[in-house]
Design an enzyme around this catalytic site. Structure first.
Site, PDB file in Angstrom:
ATOM      1  N   ALA A  67      44.413  38.773  36.168  1.00  0.00           N
ATOM      2  CA  ALA A  67      45.015  38.244  34.825  1.00  0.00           C
ATOM      3  C   ALA A  67      45.786  36.973  35.261  1.00  0.00           C
ATOM      4  O   ALA A  67      45.620  36.582  36.540  1.00  0.00           O
ATOM      5  CB  ALA A  67      46.355  39.379  35.078  1.00  0.00           C
ATOM      6  N   GLY A 110      42.061  41.684  37.974  1.00  0.00           N
ATOM      7  CA  GLY A 110      41.635  41.880  36.541  1.00  0.00           C
ATOM      8  C   GLY A 110      40.129  41.514  36.128  1.00  0.00           C
ATOM      9  O   GLY A 110      39.578  42.455  35.326  1.00  0.00           O
ATOM     10  N   GLU A 113      38.137  44.269  37.587  1.00  0.00           N
ATOM     11  CA  GLU A 113      38.369  45.424  36.756  1.00  0.00           C
ATOM     12  C   GLU A 113      37.564  45.126  35.316  1.00  0.00           C
ATOM     13  O   GLU A 113      36.964  46.187  34.861  1.00  0.00           O
ATOM     14  CB  GLU A 113      39.810  45.596  36.295  1.00  0.00           C
ATOM     15  CG  GLU A 113      40.643  46.223  37.529  1.00  0.00           C
ATOM     16  CD  GLU A 113      42.291  46.025  37.466  1.00  0.00           C
ATOM     17  OE1 GLU A 113      43.078  47.073  37.973  1.00  0.00           O
ATOM     18  OE2 GLU A 113      42.957  45.292  36.717  1.00  0.00           O
ATOM     19  N   GLU A 133      45.656  42.345  44.386  1.00  0.00           N
ATOM     20  CA  GLU A 133      47.045  42.406  43.918  1.00  0.00           C
ATOM     21  C   GLU A 133      48.169  42.632  45.080  1.00  0.00           C
ATOM     22  O   GLU A 133      49.067  42.259  44.834  1.00  0.00           O
ATOM     23  CB  GLU A 133      46.990  43.419  42.669  1.00  0.00           C
ATOM     24  CG  GLU A 133      46.372  43.225  41.414  1.00  0.00           C
ATOM     25  CD  GLU A 133      44.692  43.562  41.358  1.00  0.00           C
ATOM     26  OE1 GLU A 133      44.502  43.893  42.477  1.00  0.00           O
ATOM     27  OE2 GLU A 133      44.338  43.818  40.473  1.00  0.00           O
TER      28      GLU A 133
HETATM   29  N1  DAK Z   1      46.023  32.910  37.214  1.00  0.00           N
HETATM   30  C1  DAK Z   1      46.511  31.906  36.907  1.00  0.00           C
HETATM   31  N2  DAK Z   1      46.099  30.696  37.595  1.00  0.00           N
HETATM   32  C2  DAK Z   1      44.832  30.852  38.608  1.00  0.00           C
HETATM   33  C3  DAK Z   1      44.639  32.003  38.911  1.00  0.00           C
HETATM   34  C4  DAK Z   1      44.937  33.291  38.254  1.00  0.00           C
HETATM   35  N3  DAK Z   1      44.618  34.767  38.613  1.00  0.00           N
HETATM   36  N4  DAK Z   1      43.673  32.023  39.835  1.00  0.00           N
HETATM   37  C5  DAK Z   1      43.506  30.614  39.989  1.00  0.00           C
HETATM   38  N5  DAK Z   1      44.298  30.004  39.150  1.00  0.00           N
HETATM   39  C6  DAK Z   1      44.286  28.520  39.166  1.00  0.00           C
HETATM   40  C7  DAK Z   1      45.080  28.085  40.239  1.00  0.00           C
HETATM   41  O1  DAK Z   1      46.684  28.104  40.334  1.00  0.00           O
HETATM   42  C8  DAK Z   1      44.682  26.633  40.399  1.00  0.00           C
HETATM   43  O2  DAK Z   1      45.504  25.785  39.247  1.00  0.00           O
HETATM   44  P1  DAK Z   1      45.984  24.218  39.404  1.00  0.00           P
HETATM   45  O3  DAK Z   1      46.689  24.343  40.755  1.00  0.00           O
HETATM   46  O4  DAK Z   1      44.613  23.433  39.575  1.00  0.00           O
HETATM   47  O5  DAK Z   1      46.909  24.074  38.404  1.00  0.00           O
HETATM   48  C9  DAK Z   1      43.132  26.532  39.450  1.00  0.00           C
HETATM   49  O6  DAK Z   1      43.126  27.851  39.042  1.00  0.00           O
HETATM   50  C10 DAK Z   1      42.075  26.684  40.743  1.00  0.00           C
HETATM   51  O7  DAK Z   1      42.544  27.670  41.851  1.00  0.00           O
HETATM   52  P2  DAK Z   1      42.350  27.194  43.261  1.00  0.00           P
HETATM   53  O8  DAK Z   1      42.758  25.860  43.758  1.00  0.00           O
HETATM   54  O9  DAK Z   1      43.059  28.288  44.147  1.00  0.00           O
HETATM   55  O10 DAK Z   1      40.930  27.337  43.328  1.00  0.00           O
HETATM   56  P3  DAK Z   1      40.168  28.034  44.716  1.00  0.00           P
HETATM   57  O11 DAK Z   1      38.536  27.751  44.267  1.00  0.00           O
HETATM   58  O12 DAK Z   1      40.364  27.146  46.125  1.00  0.00           O
HETATM   59  O13 DAK Z   1      40.321  29.558  44.728  1.00  0.00           O
HETATM   60  C11 DAK Z   1      40.542  32.008  44.003  1.00  0.00           C
HETATM   61  C12 DAK Z   1      39.842  30.184  43.952  1.00  0.00           C
HETATM   62  C13 DAK Z   1      40.144  32.685  42.845  1.00  0.00           C
HETATM   63  C14 DAK Z   1      40.264  32.472  45.228  1.00  0.00           C
HETATM   64  C15 DAK Z   1      41.881  31.604  44.130  1.00  0.00           C
HETATM   65  O14 DAK Z   1      42.354  30.747  42.775  1.00  0.00           O
HETATM   66  C16 DAK Z   1      42.898  32.751  44.004  1.00  0.00           C
HETATM   67  O15 DAK Z   1      43.055  33.503  45.117  1.00  0.00           O
HETATM   68  N6  DAK Z   1      43.541  33.205  42.755  1.00  0.00           N
HETATM   69  C17 DAK Z   1      44.246  34.370  42.524  1.00  0.00           C
HETATM   70  C18 DAK Z   1      43.422  35.720  42.519  1.00  0.00           C
HETATM   71  C19 DAK Z   1      44.500  36.958  42.216  1.00  0.00           C
HETATM   72  O16 DAK Z   1      45.275  37.099  43.238  1.00  0.00           O
HETATM   73  N7  DAK Z   1      44.239  37.700  41.388  1.00  0.00           N
HETATM   74  C20 DAK Z   1      44.594  38.693  41.013  1.00  0.00           C
HETATM   75  C21 DAK Z   1      45.885  38.867  40.059  1.00  0.00           C
HETATM   76  S1  DAK Z   1      46.664  39.920  39.441  1.00  0.00           S
HETATM   77  C22 DAK Z   1      47.602  44.907  33.741  1.00  0.00           C
HETATM   78  C23 DAK Z   1      46.353  45.246  33.907  1.00  0.00           C
HETATM   79  C24 DAK Z   1      45.620  44.343  34.869  1.00  0.00           C
HETATM   80  C25 DAK Z   1      46.487  43.276  35.685  1.00  0.00           C
HETATM   81  C26 DAK Z   1      47.846  43.180  35.176  1.00  0.00           C
HETATM   82  C27 DAK Z   1      48.401  43.913  34.549  1.00  0.00           C
HETATM   83  N8  DAK Z   1      48.035  45.652  32.732  1.00  0.00           N
HETATM   84  C28 DAK Z   1      47.330  46.758  32.045  1.00  0.00           C
HETATM   85  C29 DAK Z   1      49.635  45.635  32.513  1.00  0.00           C
HETATM   86  C30 DAK Z   1      45.636  42.461  36.612  1.00  0.00           C
HETATM   87  C31 DAK Z   1      46.381  41.786  37.691  1.00  0.00           C
HETATM   88  C32 DAK Z   1      45.875  40.709  38.327  1.00  0.00           C
HETATM   89  O17 DAK Z   1      44.491  40.532  38.324  1.00  0.00           O
END
Ligand code: DAK
Length: 259
Positions: A67, A110, A113, A133
């Site tokens: 997400a 997500g 998922e 998460e």
């Molecule tokens: N959201 C927003 N921006 C993101 C992002 C994300 N999930 N993942 C990456 N980005 C952005 C980074 O902020 C960065 O932006 P700038 O700094 O360039 O502006 C750009 O993408 C590149 O990211 P990185 O510099 O970090 O790139 P790397 O290749 O070094 O790393 C990475 C890639 C994917 C390993 C890393 O970016 C990372 O760990 N990202 C976060 C992964 C994460 O925590 N995902 C889980 C998110 S929570 C729901 C249902 C489902 C959900 C929620 C609610 N409901 C039914 C209500 C789901 C929740 C989730 O998924």
């Protein structure tokens, strides 16, 4: 064919739809707009009788990093509730056509998922899956605990969701989450090839197989076997079933018409 900037859709003549996420600057993070478009696209594909199988991909480099975390910075409980984003996922869950996820790079949160909403997961060697998460003070919210549990069992699921660890394609395949691992450059082509094979079969048989397999997972064995038997019997009322059997004896390719 319908294209826009964050999601593209191409439908081939054989009835294979290719849905591609395209937010490379945010690693294909699923913001509200992208989820809405995904939902509309799957509703459209569900209703389009020319579409027989669907491939969903994030492209060559990343599937989806989850997400969009920006949506979470100030959100309150009631705002999250009122977004009712479950409706967007539901149109993918409800899609009766087979869905194949072609995953390269990260499929996290997500994104993982979303891959698990598919019926077959083809992963490139670079693919990494995870439910990170917990690192954000959160937990999976679109099936991460439950679909993973059903795919790989309790003890692997707990390890994934409680530590947020990332799991490489080959390991995910061994656990049973990934159907096949291929070289990165072949992921999408291989998924399309599988979709073409499926699209060449009777769409009624294919959709019955998908429905019964998915429904059966949550039924008692006896109930699920009865469901399977009834669906098997229903297929004898289709022209496609007669065509399939006749084509076998006439030693020619079957021409399925979806009736
Ligand atoms: N959201 C927003 N921006 C993101 C992002 C994300 N999930 N993942 C990456 N980005 C952005 C980074 O902020 C960065 O932006 P700038 O700094 O360039 O502006 C750009 O993408 C590149 O990211 P990185 O510099 O970090 O790139 P790397 O290749 O070094 O790393 C990475 C890639 C994917 C390993 C890393 O970016 C990372 O760990 N990202 C976060 C992964 C994460 O925590 N995902 C889980 C998110 S929570 C729901 C249902 C489902 C959900 C929620 C609610 N409901 C039914 C209500 C789901 C929740 C989730 O998924």
């Amino acid at each position: 064919m319908e294209n826009n900037s964050i999601l593209t859709l191409n439908i081939s003549q054989e009835g294979v739809a290719l849905v591609q996420l395209h937010r490379p600057e945010a690693r294909n993070a699923l913001n509200l707009e992208l989820r809405q478009k995904l939902s509309e696209t799957f509703q459209q594909l569900s209703q389009d009788s020319t579409v027989r199988a669907i491939v969903i991909t994030g492209g060559e480099k990343v599937f989806a990093a989850g997400a969009d975390i920006k949506d979470f910075t100030t959100a309150t409980t009631s705002q999250m509730y009122l977004r009712h984003t479950e409706q967007y996922w539901q149109s993918i869950t409800d899609c009766p056509k087979p869905i194949i996820a072609a995953v390269n790079g990260y499929a996290l949160g997500g994104g993982c998922e979303l891959a698990m909403h598919a019926d077959i997961i083809i992963a490139g060697e670079s693919a990494q899956f995870g439910q990170p998460e917990v690192k954000l003070g959160l937990m999976p919210g679109a099936g991460g605990t439950q679909r993973l549990l059903r795919a790989i069992g309790k003890y692997q699921t707990m390890l994934w969701v409680l530590t947020g660890k990332l799991v490489k394609a080959a390991e995910a395949e061994r656990m049973g989450l990934v159907s096949e691992v291929v070289a990165d450059e072949n992921t999408i082509a291989h998924a399309i090839k599988i979709a073409q094979t499926i699209a060449s079969f009777s769409p009624i048989a294919v959709q019955q197989i998908k429905e019964v397999t998915n429904l059966g997972q949550d039924q008692s064995l006896q109930g699920a076997l009865a469901l399977e038997r009834k669906a098997f019997q229903i297929l004898f009322d289709t022209k496609d079933q007669k065509e399939g059997v006749n084509a076998f004896f006439e030693k020619r390719p079957a021409q399925y018409i979806g009736e």
